[in-house]
Design an enzyme around this catalytic site. Sequence first.
Site, PDB file in Angstrom:
ATOM      1  CG  ASP A 144      -0.731   6.306   7.960  1.00 35.01           C
ATOM      2  OD1 ASP A 144       0.508   6.203   7.761  1.00 35.01           O
ATOM      3  OD2 ASP A 144      -1.564   5.579   7.403  1.00 35.01           O
ATOM      4  CB  SER A 168      -0.939   0.015   1.210  1.00 37.86           C
ATOM      5  OG  SER A 168      -0.205  -0.063   2.422  1.00 37.86           O
ATOM      6  CG  HIS A 201       0.339   4.137   4.389  1.00 41.08           C
ATOM      7  ND1 HIS A 201      -0.482   3.874   5.473  1.00 41.08           N
ATOM      8  CD2 HIS A 201       0.347   3.014   3.634  1.00 41.08           C
ATOM      9  CE1 HIS A 201      -0.955   2.640   5.367  1.00 41.08           C
ATOM     10  NE2 HIS A 201      -0.459   2.107   4.271  1.00 41.08           N
TER      11      HIS A 201
END
Length: 250
Positions: free
Chosen positions: A198, A24, A201
């Site tokens: 966060d 991700s 990421h």
Amino acid sequence: MSLCERAASGSALLWPRVLLFGDSITQVPAAPSAASACVSEQSRRGSPPPHRAPRAGYNTRWAKIILPRLIRKGPGMENPVAVTIFFGANDSSLKDENPKQHVPLDEYSANLRDMVQYLRSVDVPRERVILITPPPLCEAAWEKECVLKGCKLNRLNSVVGEYANACLQVARDCGTDVLDLWTLMQKDSQDFSSYLSDGLHLSPMGNEFLFLNLCPLLDKKVSSLPWLLPYWKDVEEAKPELSLLGDGDY
């Protein structure tokens, strides 16, 4: 026959590909702006933006299973000029808190080696591969995210560092290039929290950091590519098809 029809009947241009393979951290909206911009800038010879194959939440255990579906030998399967492998953030999850994504350190190393070896088996040489370590983890910020999801802190930066070191060792053993984000983002004890959105990421600033450090490595892969189309000043003004199609295609 019209000029467009004559052009369509000529030889096709085969655009070189760059494959960005990751989790991700590659997939989040900000990530392609960094890597894609880097590749587009460095491969102005005609290459389109890179092909991304990110899967949110994936680890190397799953990644090595799907890699053969992305690159294989066969008609119409042009080998990429560069492949980035960017995993580790999920593998380094704490087993007790996140057993589904956790991959033991030894297996993580073996999976990376297997992926590099597979690429070599389908004629993607090690010189075209770039391993990327996971970035550092800002535990305070990520713990807040975990609490919001109803779970405990499931990663530690020190553990991420062990996986980053393992990635470096695989790169040395396999002879590939490597980008050590974990070390670079913490160089000189700098505050790296601004590089993360966060705690895990990459933020826009983190993607810019990735851009600046990944470009020199990618440039080595794509700078030798031939120009597929002429520079605009070199296009024949009176009969542009002479420059753009070539004598045999029009």
